[in-house]
Design a protein around this motif. Structure first.
Motif, PDB file in Angstrom:
ATOM      1  N   UNK A   1       0.909  -1.062   0.024  1.00 52.90           N
ATOM      2  CA  UNK A   1       0.035   0.135  -0.168  1.00 52.90           C
ATOM      3  C   UNK A   1       0.979   1.362   0.008  1.00 52.90           C
ATOM      4  N   UNK A   2       2.001   1.208   0.757  1.00 58.56           N
ATOM      5  CA  UNK A   2       2.844   2.516   0.945  1.00 58.56           C
ATOM      6  C   UNK A   2       3.521   2.676  -0.574  1.00 58.56           C
ATOM      7  N   UNK A   3       3.993   1.456  -0.975  1.00 61.07           N
ATOM      8  CA  UNK A   3       4.628   1.654  -2.347  1.00 61.07           C
ATOM      9  C   UNK A   3       3.751   2.098  -3.617  1.00 61.07           C
ATOM     10  N   UNK A   4       2.480   1.623  -3.395  1.00 54.36           N
ATOM     11  CA  UNK A   4       1.268   1.993  -4.327  1.00 54.36           C
ATOM     12  C   UNK A   4       1.107   3.398  -4.230  1.00 54.36           C
ATOM     13  N   UNK A   5       1.097   3.873  -3.107  1.00 53.44           N
ATOM     14  CA  UNK A   5       1.081   5.490  -2.718  1.00 53.44           C
ATOM     15  C   UNK A   5       1.819   6.352  -3.437  1.00 53.44           C
ATOM     16  N   UNK A   6       3.150   5.754  -3.205  1.00 49.07           N
ATOM     17  CA  UNK A   6       4.405   6.498  -3.613  1.00 49.07           C
ATOM     18  C   UNK A   6       4.418   6.348  -5.099  1.00 49.07           C
ATOM     19  N   UNK A   7       3.959   5.456  -5.766  1.00 55.36           N
ATOM     20  CA  UNK A   7       3.802   5.194  -7.164  1.00 55.36           C
ATOM     21  C   UNK A   7       3.160   6.045  -7.924  1.00 55.36           C
ATOM     22  N   UNK A   8       1.816   6.337  -7.321  1.00 58.51           N
ATOM     23  CA  UNK A   8       1.055   7.434  -7.755  1.00 58.51           C
ATOM     24  C   UNK A   8       1.373   9.055  -7.975  1.00 58.51           C
ATOM     25  N   UNK A   9       2.636   9.186  -7.271  1.00 58.52           N
ATOM     26  CA  UNK A   9       3.025  10.486  -7.393  1.00 58.52           C
ATOM     27  C   UNK A   9       4.018  10.782  -8.515  1.00 58.52           C
ATOM     28  N   UNK A  10       3.706  11.549  -9.425  1.00 55.90           N
ATOM     29  CA  UNK A  10       4.347  12.001 -10.594  1.00 55.90           C
ATOM     30  C   UNK A  10       4.231  11.084 -11.724  1.00 55.90           C
ATOM     31  N   UNK A  11       4.694  11.724 -12.974  1.00 58.67           N
ATOM     32  CA  UNK A  11       4.608  11.025 -14.294  1.00 58.67           C
ATOM     33  C   UNK A  11       5.441   9.763 -14.348  1.00 58.67           C
ATOM     34  N   UNK A  12       4.812   8.817 -14.876  1.00 56.45           N
ATOM     35  CA  UNK A  12       5.464   7.715 -15.221  1.00 56.45           C
ATOM     36  C   UNK A  12       5.326   7.272 -16.630  1.00 56.45           C
ATOM     37  N   UNK A  13       6.500   6.948 -17.384  1.00 60.00           N
ATOM     38  CA  UNK A  13       6.662   6.651 -18.823  1.00 60.00           C
ATOM     39  C   UNK A  13       7.469   5.665 -19.033  1.00 60.00           C
ATOM     40  N   UNK A  14       7.176   4.575 -19.678  1.00 59.71           N
ATOM     41  CA  UNK A  14       8.202   3.281 -19.734  1.00 59.71           C
ATOM     42  C   UNK A  14       9.487   3.528 -20.804  1.00 59.71           C
ATOM     43  N   UNK A  15      10.629   3.331 -20.378  1.00 56.07           N
ATOM     44  CA  UNK A  15      11.903   3.748 -21.399  1.00 56.07           C
ATOM     45  C   UNK A  15      11.379   2.447 -22.287  1.00 56.07           C
ATOM     46  N   UNK A  16      12.366   2.628 -23.304  1.00 53.05           N
ATOM     47  CA  UNK A  16      12.565   1.394 -24.525  1.00 53.05           C
ATOM     48  C   UNK A  16      12.988   0.113 -23.889  1.00 53.05           C
ATOM     49  N   UNK A  17      13.546   0.110 -22.946  1.00 51.64           N
ATOM     50  CA  UNK A  17      13.976  -1.254 -22.501  1.00 51.64           C
ATOM     51  C   UNK A  17      14.417  -0.774 -20.944  1.00 51.64           C
ATOM     52  N   UNK A  18      13.681  -1.604 -19.948  1.00 54.69           N
ATOM     53  CA  UNK A  18      14.344  -1.463 -18.786  1.00 54.69           C
ATOM     54  C   UNK A  18      13.959  -2.727 -17.745  1.00 54.69           C
ATOM     55  N   UNK A  19      14.497  -2.928 -16.883  1.00 55.99           N
ATOM     56  CA  UNK A  19      14.546  -3.885 -16.047  1.00 55.99           C
ATOM     57  C   UNK A  19      14.895  -3.522 -14.530  1.00 55.99           C
ATOM     58  N   UNK A  20      14.399  -4.589 -13.674  1.00 54.94           N
ATOM     59  CA  UNK A  20      14.796  -4.923 -12.237  1.00 54.94           C
ATOM     60  C   UNK A  20      15.862  -5.884 -12.157  1.00 54.94           C
ATOM     61  N   UNK A  21      17.079  -5.659 -11.597  1.00 52.82           N
ATOM     62  CA  UNK A  21      17.804  -6.738 -11.184  1.00 52.82           C
ATOM     63  C   UNK A  21      18.235  -7.010  -9.859  1.00 52.82           C
TER      64      UNK A  21
ATOM     65  N   UNK B   1      17.827  -0.719 -10.971  1.00 59.01           N
ATOM     66  CA  UNK B   1      16.733  -0.127 -11.889  1.00 59.01           C
ATOM     67  C   UNK B   1      17.405   0.087 -12.899  1.00 59.01           C
ATOM     68  N   UNK B   2      17.458  -0.197 -14.104  1.00 65.38           N
ATOM     69  CA  UNK B   2      18.074  -0.038 -15.441  1.00 65.38           C
ATOM     70  C   UNK B   2      16.973   0.241 -16.564  1.00 65.38           C
ATOM     71  N   UNK B   3      17.424   1.573 -17.288  1.00 61.67           N
ATOM     72  CA  UNK B   3      16.556   1.971 -18.338  1.00 61.67           C
ATOM     73  C   UNK B   3      17.433   2.630 -19.243  1.00 61.67           C
ATOM     74  N   UNK B   4      17.013   2.398 -20.582  1.00 61.12           N
ATOM     75  CA  UNK B   4      17.930   3.285 -21.676  1.00 61.12           C
ATOM     76  C   UNK B   4      16.786   4.117 -22.439  1.00 61.12           C
ATOM     77  N   UNK B   5      17.270   4.744 -23.390  1.00 63.46           N
ATOM     78  CA  UNK B   5      16.452   5.850 -24.227  1.00 63.46           C
ATOM     79  C   UNK B   5      16.635   7.194 -23.591  1.00 63.46           C
ATOM     80  N   UNK B   6      17.528   7.656 -22.917  1.00 62.95           N
ATOM     81  CA  UNK B   6      17.755   8.913 -22.201  1.00 62.95           C
ATOM     82  C   UNK B   6      18.535   9.562 -23.347  1.00 62.95           C
ATOM     83  N   UNK B   7      18.357  11.082 -23.317  1.00 66.40           N
ATOM     84  CA  UNK B   7      19.317  11.553 -24.402  1.00 66.40           C
ATOM     85  C   UNK B   7      19.534  13.052 -23.945  1.00 66.40           C
ATOM     86  N   UNK B   8      20.332  13.604 -24.350  1.00 69.48           N
ATOM     87  CA  UNK B   8      20.884  15.147 -24.178  1.00 69.48           C
ATOM     88  C   UNK B   8      21.959  14.897 -22.902  1.00 69.48           C
TER      89      UNK B   8
END
Length: 219
Positions: free
Chosen positions: A9-29, A94-101
């Motif tokens: 429940x705590x993590x669900x509440x935190x996840x609701x804060x802010x914009x979330x958009x999935x990167x081209x490729x990402x994963x938990x390790x 947490x790993x994600x690609x697709x960042x630019x600039x």
């Protein structure tokens, strides 16, 4: 004590804060000295368990990803909570690609823990697989509730697009314990106030449940 419902429940509440958009490729390790789990994203939330060679069980492992690759608004946020029934070390990334600039990035690292022998956390930011030394922080949480550290780094990727990776290594002492953490990397100043509050509320709720159960047993 089963903390899974409260932490979810705590993590669900935190996840609701802010914009979330999935990167081209990402994963938990998630890894220990015994095994490594590579969990593709989506979904943006993971709940599972893992053991080490000494027989310590890290269960539950709750992780939440917040990812935004929009130029000028890059964000990679790893939130999580882990309960251990004994001593040992676990690393979550947490790993994600697709960042630019190329622009300065700020990051905040917050951690709260409940344990009998303390918990040590070390977090590192990697760009294209290379650790950024200026972004590494280590904090040891004394028994009870504690809070982590923050810092600001300037990042100059050598290619575009590039990959970002947040890694947190957590070491539990004898008796294990429970830890909640948030590593936020983003352009501008991370809004850590809301996250800190939610982490604190979650752990206070955990402590309250434990106290009520002890009172019932005593009665």
């Amino acid at each position: 004590m089963n903390l899974s419902r409260t932490l979810k429940l705590t993590l669900g509440a935190i996840a609701a804060v802010g914009l979330i958009s999935t990167a081209q490729a990402s994963s938990f390790v998630i890894s220990t000295d015994k095994t490594t789990l590579n969990v593709p994203i989506p979904p943006l939330m993971f709940t599972g368990s893992i053991q080490n060679n000494a027989g310590t069980s890290f269960n539950p492992v709750n992780l939440t990803a917040m990812i935004d690759t929009t130029p000028g608004h890059a964000m990679l946020d790893l939130l999580g909570s882990i309960q251990a029934n004994g001593p040992g070390t676990i690393e979550v990334c947490l790993m994600a690609d697709g960042f630019t600039g190329t622009s300065p990035l700020s990051f905040g690292f917050v951690a709260n823990g409940v344990s009998t022998h303390g918990i040590t956390l070390s977090d590192t930011l990697l760009i294209n697989g290379m650790a950024q030394q200026a972004s590494t922080n280590t904090v040891t949480l004394a028994p009870g509730l504690s809070q982590g550290v923050s810092n600001t780094v300037s990042i100059t990727p050598n290619s575009s697009p590039f990959t970002l990776e947040n890694c947190i290594t957590i070491t539990f002492g004898a008796g294990g314990g429970t830890v909640s953490f948030d590593k936020l990397l983003g352009q501008g100043v991370p809004d850590g106030g809301m996250t800190v509050s939610l982490l604190g509320i979650g752990l206070l709720a955990i402590a309250g449940v434990a106290k009520l159960r002890r009172m019932k047993v005593t009665a």
